[in-house]
Structures are given as C-alpha cells and as structure tokens.
Design an enzyme around this catalytic site. Structure first.
Site, PDB file in Angstrom:
ATOM      1  N   SER A   1     -11.056  -0.650  -1.873  1.00 59.49           N
ATOM      2  CA  SER A   1      -9.839  -0.607  -1.054  1.00 59.49           C
ATOM      3  C   SER A   1     -10.155  -0.843   0.415  1.00 59.49           C
ATOM      4  O   SER A   1      -9.302  -1.290   1.167  1.00 59.49           O
ATOM      5  CB  SER A   1      -9.171   0.767  -1.159  1.00 59.49           C
ATOM      6  OG  SER A   1      -8.340   0.831  -2.266  1.00 59.49           O
TER       7      SER A   1
ATOM      8  N   HIS B   1      -4.205   6.193   2.891  1.00 58.35           N
ATOM      9  CA  HIS B   1      -4.757   4.939   2.371  1.00 58.35           C
ATOM     10  C   HIS B   1      -4.164   3.696   3.042  1.00 58.35           C
ATOM     11  O   HIS B   1      -4.892   2.823   3.515  1.00 58.35           O
ATOM     12  CB  HIS B   1      -4.501   4.918   0.858  1.00 58.35           C
ATOM     13  CG  HIS B   1      -5.209   3.833   0.106  1.00 58.35           C
ATOM     14  ND1 HIS B   1      -4.718   2.552   0.026  1.00 58.35           N
ATOM     15  CD2 HIS B   1      -6.359   3.837  -0.603  1.00 58.35           C
ATOM     16  CE1 HIS B   1      -5.543   1.825  -0.716  1.00 58.35           C
ATOM     17  NE2 HIS B   1      -6.546   2.575  -1.105  1.00 58.35           N
TER      18      HIS B   1
ATOM     19  N   ASP C   1       0.829  -1.205   0.000  1.00 55.10           N
ATOM     20  CA  ASP C   1       0.000   0.000   0.000  1.00 55.10           C
ATOM     21  C   ASP C   1       0.865   1.257   0.000  1.00 55.10           C
ATOM     22  O   ASP C   1       2.016   1.225  -0.441  1.00 55.10           O
ATOM     23  CB  ASP C   1      -0.967  -0.028   1.196  1.00 55.10           C
ATOM     24  CG  ASP C   1      -2.299   0.622   0.872  1.00 55.10           C
ATOM     25  OD1 ASP C   1      -2.312   1.833   0.602  1.00 55.10           O
ATOM     26  OD2 ASP C   1      -3.324  -0.075   0.898  1.00 55.10           O
TER      27      ASP C   1
END
Ligand code: NAG
Ligand code: NAG
Ligand code: NAG
Ligand code: NAG
Ligand code: NAG
Ligand code: NAG
Ligand code: NAG
Ligand code: NAG
Length: 757
Positions: free
Chosen positions: A545, A210, A143
């Site tokens: 996600s 994220h 990620d």
C-alpha cells in the site's frame, strides 16, 4: 498454513485494504455486480442507465417494482453495469442475458516519506524545479478517505484548479471543504449493509490513516522537518508535490466492497483524473484462485481507465509467497514493495552488558534506566484460566498483572493475531521484548516500549533471566541507520507469477514500501491498536500500500512532462529505466521486483517506449480463452479473435518485459515480437545487448534499430531457445537492453521452471 496470515493476522499493520463478501439483506439474496462492458453510447445518462438496468432485471425478478428494489447502483459514466441484490437463480438467468459480460458477488478487498524519494533518485530540487508542469496533473486515489487539515494537503502556492476537472467535493458537517491541492473528495458506502463501525465518518474524512498516508505519498505538498517523534526526520512530500489530489473513499474499516470500488472508478475516470492509485487488493493468501479479470472490480476499473488514457497503479499485495501477486491485469502497473537503506533499530540492553539490535518503531523514552525483566510464560493469568504456554505469547488478558506490572515482558510471537503489546499494556507491563523471526526487514510500532529480536537472541535473554535473581533490562528509543543494503524485495511483498496469466511477468516494478513516513489521520491510533492513544500528524508504516503510491507518484511525474503519453508508454518508461534490483537477498528475483526499482528522473527520458493499445490487450484476452461476445461488450466494437488459447497471445503483447514459464518436460522455443516507439532524439541508432538467462540461446532480429524521426516505430523479434533443462525448480534471469548514447532501454527476461506445476 502459517503464511496465509502474514498480511493481516500476525501483523495487521502491513498495509493493504482488501475486499470480503457482503452480508445479505434478505435470505438467499446477495449483493452482485452485473458488469456490462463499455458504455453503449457517449451520451449515456444516469436516467438511461437506470431505466435499461431495471428493464434487464424486470423479467428476472418478475416485476418492475421488484427490479427497482433490487437495484443498488447503476454505473454509467465510464462503463456500463449495475449492483443489485440477487439470488443464485437470478444470477444464472442474468449470466446468459445478452449484453452481460459477467455477474459476480460483491467481494470486499483490503486496504492493503522523508527519505524514500531521495532514495529512488528524486531529490526535492528536481521535484520543485518543475512544479508548474505538475499543476495540471490530477491524481485519483481510491482509499479510506483523507485528513484534509494535514499540512501535506496545504495548497499554498498552487494556481487555479485545472479547467478539465469535472469532479466534486462532497461536503458534510465534518468535511467542510476542499482546496487547490485536494480538489475532489467523495465517499461510497452502498456496499455496506451493516451500520458503520463506531468512529467512522460518513464523509470523505479518513478515520483510518491509510488514505491520508497514500494520498500524501503520491502528491502531498512539501512539509519541512516532519517526523514521527523525531524519527525519520526530513522534508516529507509526495512524488509530485505540485499536482492535485482527488480522494475517492471506497474503503471503510480496512475493507472496500466491489460495489463502491466500481462506483469510485466510474466517477474518477469521468472526473478527469490523469493517474489512479489503488492500494487495495483481493488478498488470496497465495492459495485461493484469484478472481478472473472480469470478476475483479479493480481490473475492470483499470481497463476502462486505460481505454480513456489513464494509468492505474496498484499494489501487488502482502502475501509474501510465490504465486500470491494480486492486481496483475496487463493494463495496470503492479507494484511490489522493497526496502530503502534506512532501518529502524531499537536496542535492548541487559544489565550484564549484553545488547541486541532489535528492530521496531519504538518512539518511547523509558523513564527509568532499568526495568525488571520477566518471561511471559512465567507470568500466566492463572486465575483467568491461562496456562504458561498461553502467556508465553503475552496475548490479550493472558498475563497476571501482579507479576508483570512495571516489568519488561519477554514474549514469543507465535499464534497469529496475538499481538503481544496489547497483553502487556492491559496488565501494566513496562515494555515488551518480542521474539519473532519472519519479516525482520520491517519495523513495526507497538503501544508499549518494545523491540523485536530473533528467537535465537530471545533464548539468550531467557537464559540470562534464569541466571540471575533479579534480571533487569532497558529498551532504547529507535534510531534510524542509513546503511542497510537496499533495495531488497520486502519479505511480505507478494511474488509472481500470476495465477491467471502466468506468462506475463508480474509484479511489474518495485518501489519503497518499508517503514515509510507520510501524513496520518488525527483520530487513527499510531500503532493501529484502538487502545493506543498517541495522536500523530505523520506515521511510519509498511506495505505494498505504501509502495504503490510511490509508483503512482513516479507515473504522475512522467505524465507531467509528457501529458500525451498513453498508460502503456508511461508504464514502459518506468519499467525500462528501473534500477536493476538484482541484489543478494532477492531470492524471488524478478518474481519479486519485476523490472526493478522505480527511477523517476530517468523515466521522463526513456529514449524508446513499448506502446500498447486496448486492442492488443483484447487480442491477448482472446488467447486466454475469453469469447468474442464478451470482448465485444468490453470494447464496444466487433472483435474477431485471431489467436485462440495459446501462450503466443501473451508473448505477442507489446510488453516491456519477457517471461517464459515452463514445466521443464521438454526444450522450448518462444518468440516475442516487439515494437518500440522513438521518444528520444529523432536521429538515433540503438544496439541490442543480450544478457541471456543461463542455458538459453537468445537472439534478437534485427540487432540494430536506426530511427530517423520522432515517434517512429520499429519492430524486432526475440527468440529464446532452451538448451539445458534444469531438473527441478529454477528462476533464470536475463535482460535485453537497447542502448544509444546515454539511453538504455532494458527489459528483464525471466525463464521460470517448475516441474511440480
Ligand atoms: C461467451 O461466454 C459467456 C459466458 O461465459 C457464455 O454465456 C456465452 O454463451 C459465450 N458465447 C459464445 C458465443 O461462446
Ligand atoms: C525539527 O523537528 C525536531 C523534532 O520535532 C525539532 O526538535 C527541531 O527543532 C526541528 N528543527 C527545525 C529546524 O525546525
Ligand atoms: C485474566 O483472565 C480473565 C478471564 O479471561 C479476565 O477477565 C481478566 O481480565 C484477565 N486479567 C488481565 C489483567 O488480563
Ligand atoms: C533477518 O533474518 C535472516 C535469517 O535469519 C538474517 O540472515 C538477516 O541478517 C536478518 N536481517 C536483519 C535485518 O536482521
Ligand atoms: C529457564 O528455566 C526454565 C525452568 O526454570 C527452563 O524451563 C528453561 O528451559 C530455561 N531457559 C533457558 C533458556 O535456559
Ligand atoms: C508440460 O509441457 C508439455 C509440453 O509442452 C505439455 O504437453 C504438458 O501438458 C505439460 N504438462 C503440464 C502439467 O503442464
Ligand atoms: C545455442 O547456440 C549455440 C552456439 O551458437 C549452438 O551451438 C547451439 O546449437 C544452440 N542451441 C540451441 C538449443 O539452439
Ligand atoms: C550523458 O550523460 C552525461 C553524464 O550524465 C552528460 O554529461 C552528457 O551530456 C550526456 N550526453 C547526452 C548525449 O545526453
């Protein structure tokens, strides 16, 4: 055309990191991946790999020096191959070289809570009763990095790091150390040629949010009473709060290059992770053909992970449309996103007592009870050259501050990329009312007080503005309702069938991916807009996600009870115990949610599993037309394809779901041989129950399976015959369920007709 933009343009904050093409270093050379399958020997080393890669490049580039210069990275730990700067003639030459499986341009993929674990039936008590089982489980997350100081990565109460771990924590001045929760952290940036954008950390630290969000959703520690300004308040934790996390930062500024993703997989597999989570995908918008399995770095990485007993869980993408599913390799778990019963609503009230239940993550409490209301189209920045049509969307710089300052502005969201809150913010507006119809199942954050209503409601607001001399309104801080029908496949979630292997049902499963609260980076803007200065420890965002790490967490939870189960067995356990998501509103049916919503507690005790090994996937690939030479390199073994170019090869894969795709020109007969392994009580008798799709005759032989020992395997055959042929598009759903006592092992059946195909 409009639909292509959904994931990244209209709402850039539907989360999925994604891969694009690298800029070239020299004229005519581009960054390529030369993929060479399995490692040639178990003691392959970096020196040996580099030497052999240079040797391979030498005749192509003309000299040893040129070969060295072009080589960017050698993969050698978990698979064989390299990244290099090459021209198209070099590529041609290399493609026909012995030992090479594929040569492809390095693409860039995009990165695509409190309540969600309870909603999927995994209450905190069930997670914490078995923390000691989880402490040996290591989750690898590819990620954008991690914010290590977040409370979600606190290691209080965790024992020593599992001895099997051989990864590392790359420390830099801004990333000092790991701990017993975050046991590994690395970063990869060879796929980037341009300087890093401002604000990026050249370390495993996450500037984006994220990676921190996904990692904490998989395996974050328990953080009591977390919330986003009081919203979604609760005990935030990952699926396996007792497990360890290793972060592989391969993504920068929302994109991740193949070069780096492959390096991350190469390390993660070698380091000793148990499950890999990849909330990253090559979004094709549902129109462009997706990369082939062996030109797709995530499929390649997941293949080698599978060979080493590691399941890769990956996002299905956010392209909404049928046929837009990404990350559909049969050896990985493909995760769609669905809603939970919580919805964030921010009420808009007009002075005439009318009110509208808008949806948004609106954390602002407005200072005054009422604000004047103005329509964006009546407030154009005329001196700046903007027309009323331009300003109706309230785009950046389109509004005249002398008209909108201190007012709530009514905006149409029409053209992709024109986020209305930016325009309202820079011109001093007090808030925004955004009219937008698509994706009304998802709440978004804005940097001004804002709510989203339908166009129809917007017309009512506009006629109110017309009807009075000084229109006024107020926008309330959001509240969470816990009564929405759920789970329903998220509107943005990509739907099947896959464009490469349409006869294999994808996505496999769905998990919560709408409005999820999890940890956040301290330097990432809450609403993604760089102008937004709100600093938050936890944020609420949406995307496949966010659903992918829920499925990864569920897989890790199963793995903690069954450390010896294969990736296919874990996937099977998750799929056959999933909550059948057949609910109103799920128009795409199984193409949207696969087997249904994850049910981790049931998945630890599935009764039977559909196990599969690397050879079965290879046989399937044979039937897809991959040649024996390439397949031999993948496995490192001699491959003889028995089934060639047929659907049968896909139908014969021992998969926990069943799919037939037909162009409806004639009736069909499809057969699906299946083998189940008994992982429940040694002595057990399962009986089949068939829910045939409309107009289909489905027979199962035998219809009773009697097991006498653990791990015993038994086979059966499913025959599907079509009787009625619909004359256009149809999705016909059914299921096949083996039952014994409380055990219920369900496989969805989907027959998909599309005469247009
Ligand atoms: C296998 O496929 C590769 C790449 O498509 C091709 O170069 C090679 O000639 C093929 N080999 C055989 C034996 O067909
Ligand atoms: C929980 O958090 C909220 C909002 O941050 C706060 O108002 C409340 O006092 C906290 N409750 C406890 C028990 O800590
Ligand atoms: C109005 O438009 C001009 C020209 O694009 C721009 O320079 C100016 O900043 C705009 N004003 C506002 C408040 O956005
Ligand atoms: C979203 O829009 C559809 C179609 O306009 C409507 O039927 C549905 O009720 C809306 N859902 C929500 C949550 O507002
Ligand atoms: C409001 O008035 C404007 C002209 O003043 C007109 O163009 C528009 O259609 C009206 N809108 C509504 C919803 O009545
Ligand atoms: C439709 O199915 C028939 C029978 O299987 C096949 O012969 C034909 O090629 C198919 N057409 C298309 C366009 O796939
Ligand atoms: C389906 O089953 C029915 C009843 O058993 C039988 O009459 C029919 O012929 C079958 N149809 C096909 C296409 O096999
Ligand atoms: C079946 O489920 C019920 C209710 O959850 C439970 O009480 C019972 O013990 C279970 N039976 C078996 C054989 O597992």
């Amino acid at each position: 055309m409009a639909a292509t933009g959904i994931s990244h343009l209209v709402f850039p904050f539907i989360f999925l990191l994604s891969l694009c093409t690298s800029a070239s270093q020299h004229l005519n050379v581009k960054l390529y991946i030369v993929y060479m399958g399995d490692v040639p020997s178990p003691d392959y080393s970096q020196t040996a790999a580099t030497a052999s890669h240079v040797l391979l490049l030498h005749p192509v580039l003309g000299s040893h020096e040129a070969a060295h210069e072009s080589l960017v990275h050698s993969y050698w730990k978990s698979f064989n191959g390299f990244a290099a700067w090459l021209s198209s003639s070099h590529v041609q030459h290399l493609s026909s070289t012995e030992g090479v499986v594929s040569v492809f341009k390095s693409k860039k993929a995009q990165l695509l809570t409190s309540r969600s674990w309870d909603f999927v039936g995994l209450p905190l008590s069930q997670q914490t009763n078995y923390l000691e089982y989880q402490s040996d489980v290591i989750v690898g997350v590819l990620d954008s990095g991690v914010w290590p100081e977040s409370e979600s990565f606190d290691d209080a109460g965790l024992g020593p790091i599992p001895s099997k771990w051989r990864g590392l924590c790359e420390t830099t001045p801004d990333f000092k150390a790991c701990n017993k929760k975050l046991i590994g952290a690395r970063f990869y940036y060879r796929g980037f040629t341009s300087p890093l954008p401002a604000g990026e950390f050249l370390s495993p630290r996450d500037s984006d949010g994220h990676g921190t969000h996904t990692a904490s959703t998989v395996a974050g520690s328990i953080v009591r009473n977390a919330s986003l300004f009081g919203l979604a308040q609760g005990n935030v934790r990952g699926g396996v709060p007792g497990a360890r996390i290793a972060m592989y930062k391969a993504c920068w500024s929302l994109s991740c290059s193949d070069v780096d993703l492959l390096a991350a997989f190469d390390d993660a597999i070698y380091d000793g992770v148990d499950v890999i989570s990849v909330s990253i995908g090559y979004s094709t918008g549902g129109f462009l053909p997706p990369p082939d399995y062996f030109e797709d770095s995530i499929a390649i990485g997941a293949f080698h992970a599978m060979k080493r007993g590691i399941l890769t869980s990956n996002s299905a993408c956010n392209d909404a449309l049928e046929g837009s599913v990404c990350n559909f390799s049969p050896w990985s778990l493909t995760v769609a996103a669905s809603t939970i019963d919580r919805q964030f609503k921010s009420e808009l009230t007009l002075e005439n007592q009318m009110s509208f239940e808008g949806h948004a993550i609106n954390t602002f409490i407005m200072e005054q009870p009422w604000y004047p209301l103005v329509y964006g189209g009546d407030a154009a920045n005329v001196s700046g050259g903007f027309s009323s049509e331009d300003s109706s969307g309230c785009g950046l710089y389109s509004l005249d501050p002398s008209i909108v300052e201190g007012k709530i502005v009514v905006c149409y969201l029409s053209s992709p990329g024109d986020l209305p809150d930016g325009g309202v913010y820079v011109s001093g507006g007090a808030g925004a009312i955004i009219m937008y119809d698509p994706m009304n199942d998802t709440a978004f954050s804005f940097m001004v007080p804002a709510t989203v209503i339908s166009r129809k409601q917007g017309e009512v607001v506009r006629s109110y503005i017309n009807s009075t001399r000084s229109p006024i309104a107020s926008i309330a801080k959001s509240v969470a309702g816990n009564d929405s029908p759920a789970p329903i496949t998220a509107s943005f979630s990509s739907k099947g069938p896959s464009k490469i292997t349409p006869d294999l049902l994808k996505p496999d499963i769905t998990a919560p991916g709408v409005d999820i609260l999890a940890a956040w980076s301290k330097v990432a803007p809450m609403s993604i807009d760089p102008l937004d200065k709100r600093v938050v420890d936890f944020n609420i965002i949406s995307g496949t996600s966010m659903s992918c790490p829920h499925a990864t967490g569920a897989a890790a939870y199963v793995k903690s009870f069954h450390p010896d189960w294969s990736p296919a067995a874990i996937k099977s356990a998750l799929m056959t115990t999933a909550l059948d998501a057949t609910l109103d509103g799920n128009e795409a049916a199984e193409l949207g949610y696969g087997a249904g919503q994850i049910n981790p507690l049931k998945a630890i005790n599935p009764g039977l599993v559909y196990d599969t090994d690397a050879n079965s996937y290879i046989n399937m690939l044979c039937s897809q037309g991959y040649n024996e030479t390439s397949l031999r390199l993948l496995t490192g073994e001699f491959i003889s394809c028995s089934s060639k170019l047929s659907k049968q090869g896909v139908w014969e894969l021992n998969y926990p779901s069943i799919m037939v795709i037909s162009n409806a020109s004639e009736p069909f007969l499809a057969q699906f041989p299946r083998t189940v392994t008994n992982v429940g009580p040694a002595k057990s008798t399962y009986e089949v129950k068939i829910d045939a799709p409309f107009g289909m005759n489905v027979t199962v032989e035998p219809d009773t399976l009697t097991f006498t020992s653990s791990n015993q395997k038994m086979s059966y055959n499913v025959k599907i015959e079509s009787q009625v042929i619909p004359d256009n598009y149809a999705l016909l759903s059914g299921a096949l369920t083996w039952s014994f006592g409380n055990y219920s092992v369900r496989s969805p059946i989907l027959v998909y007709y599309d005469v247009k195909q």
